[in-house]
Design a protein around this motif. Structure first.
Motif, PDB file in Angstrom:
ATOM      1  N   ALA A 276       8.719 -77.133  28.040  1.00 24.56           N
ATOM      2  CA  ALA A 276       8.528 -78.586  28.107  1.00 24.56           C
ATOM      3  C   ALA A 276       8.335 -79.029  29.546  1.00 24.56           C
ATOM      4  N   PHE A 277       9.124 -78.471  30.447  1.00 19.68           N
ATOM      5  CA  PHE A 277       8.980 -78.789  31.861  1.00 19.68           C
ATOM      6  C   PHE A 277       7.607 -78.358  32.371  1.00 19.68           C
ATOM      7  N   GLY A 278       7.190 -77.152  32.010  1.00 23.35           N
ATOM      8  CA  GLY A 278       5.913 -76.647  32.481  1.00 23.35           C
ATOM      9  C   GLY A 278       4.723 -77.444  31.981  1.00 23.35           C
ATOM     10  N   PHE A 279       4.761 -77.823  30.720  1.00 17.59           N
ATOM     11  CA  PHE A 279       3.617 -78.532  30.150  1.00 17.59           C
ATOM     12  C   PHE A 279       3.660 -80.033  30.401  1.00 17.59           C
ATOM     13  N   GLN A 280       4.845 -80.637  30.308  1.00 19.35           N
ATOM     14  CA  GLN A 280       4.930 -82.089  30.462  1.00 19.35           C
ATOM     15  C   GLN A 280       4.999 -82.512  31.929  1.00 19.35           C
ATOM     16  N   TYR A 281       5.799 -81.812  32.707  1.00 17.62           N
ATOM     17  CA  TYR A 281       6.040 -82.226  34.087  1.00 17.62           C
ATOM     18  C   TYR A 281       5.057 -81.593  35.060  1.00 17.62           C
TER      19      TYR A 281
ATOM     20  N   TYR B  68      -1.356 -75.402  26.479  1.00 11.80           N
ATOM     21  CA  TYR B  68      -0.845 -76.762  26.315  1.00 11.80           C
ATOM     22  C   TYR B  68      -1.265 -77.321  24.958  1.00 11.80           C
ATOM     23  N   GLN B  69      -2.511 -77.099  24.575  1.00 12.34           N
ATOM     24  CA  GLN B  69      -2.997 -77.624  23.305  1.00 12.34           C
ATOM     25  C   GLN B  69      -2.231 -77.031  22.132  1.00 12.34           C
ATOM     26  N   ASP B  70      -2.034 -75.712  22.152  1.00 16.94           N
ATOM     27  CA  ASP B  70      -1.300 -75.074  21.059  1.00 16.94           C
ATOM     28  C   ASP B  70       0.155 -75.534  21.036  1.00 16.94           C
ATOM     29  N   TRP B  71       0.720 -75.726  22.218  1.00 12.48           N
ATOM     30  CA  TRP B  71       2.107 -76.200  22.293  1.00 12.48           C
ATOM     31  C   TRP B  71       2.254 -77.564  21.642  1.00 12.48           C
ATOM     32  N   THR B  72       1.361 -78.489  21.950  1.00 12.18           N
ATOM     33  CA  THR B  72       1.461 -79.823  21.373  1.00 12.18           C
ATOM     34  C   THR B  72       1.197 -79.808  19.877  1.00 12.18           C
ATOM     35  N   GLU B  73       0.358 -78.883  19.408  1.00 19.69           N
ATOM     36  CA  GLU B  73       0.048 -78.824  17.981  1.00 19.69           C
ATOM     37  C   GLU B  73       1.132 -78.105  17.181  1.00 19.69           C
TER      38      GLU B  73
END
Length: 200
Positions: A116-121, A176-181
């Motif tokens: 979450a830190f890596g993708f969001q922040y 990032y795309q796969d993480w959000t999906e």
């Protein structure tokens, strides 16, 4: 930066972490599929390198401890891969926990916060992880946090000797795309209740 989850604190390294980390490093169960750091001076140099990584990039390998009880459980975090391979440059997620903490979901919980830190922040596009082929426990964590495996990504680790049985590694990826999906249900939970960032 420090991260918090429901049960864990991911914090910066302290001088008092050297001894418990050295004990963990000497446990054959821990280093069965991982590189053992040679000695006390090498461990101190390794920890110093973590501080430098944090200062340079704003992220690194955090010490894990329970939120309610101070004490070294291991580490988890994000690091820039220092070697060349077909998938580099890349940011890797990694963890290493004391055997007393195995089977409690700590690695998965900490890894989800690091993702979450890596993708969001940090706004990373992709995060990777690698493991020895037979390291089933780490591979299960990679799968639980949504990472995908393709046998075509297997590689020989350039920092391991040709005769090292752990040289052949598997690679897992998460974009990032796969993480959000794939983690859409967990996204709000992680960002609003389990995960926050404070100054390092």
């Amino acid at each position: 930066m420090e991260l918090r989850t429901k049960r864990l604190l991911l914090r910066k390294w302290k001088d008092e972490d050297v001894q418990p980390f050295a004990r963990m490093n000497d446990d054959p169960r821990v280093v069965r599929y991982l590189a053992r750091i040679a000695d006390r001076s090498a461990i101190e140099a390794w920890i110093k390198a973590q501080h430098e990584h944090f200062k340079k990039y704003g992220y690194g390998l955090w010490v894990l401890e329970r939120s309610d009880v101070a004490g070294f459980l291991g580490f988890c975090g994000l690091v820039n891969i220092p070697y060349r391979a077909h998938f580099t440059p890349a940011v890797e997620i990694a963890w290493r926990l004391h055997p007393d903490c195995w089977g409690r979901g700590y690695a998965t919980e900490a890894a989800l916060a690091a993702l979450a830190f890596g993708f969001q922040y940090l706004k990373l596009n992709q995060i990777v992880a690698n493991a020895a082929v037979d390291n089933a426990a780490s591979r299960r964590v990679m799968e639980r946090i949504g990472m995908s495996f393709n046998p075509k990504d297997d590689f020989d680790h350039p920092l391991k000797a040709a005769h090292d049985p752990l040289r052949h590694q598997v690679l897992y990826r998460l974009t990032y795309q796969d993480w959000t999906e794939t983690l859409a249900v967990d996204l709000v939970r992680v960002s609003s209740r389990l995960f926050y960032v404070s100054g390092y």
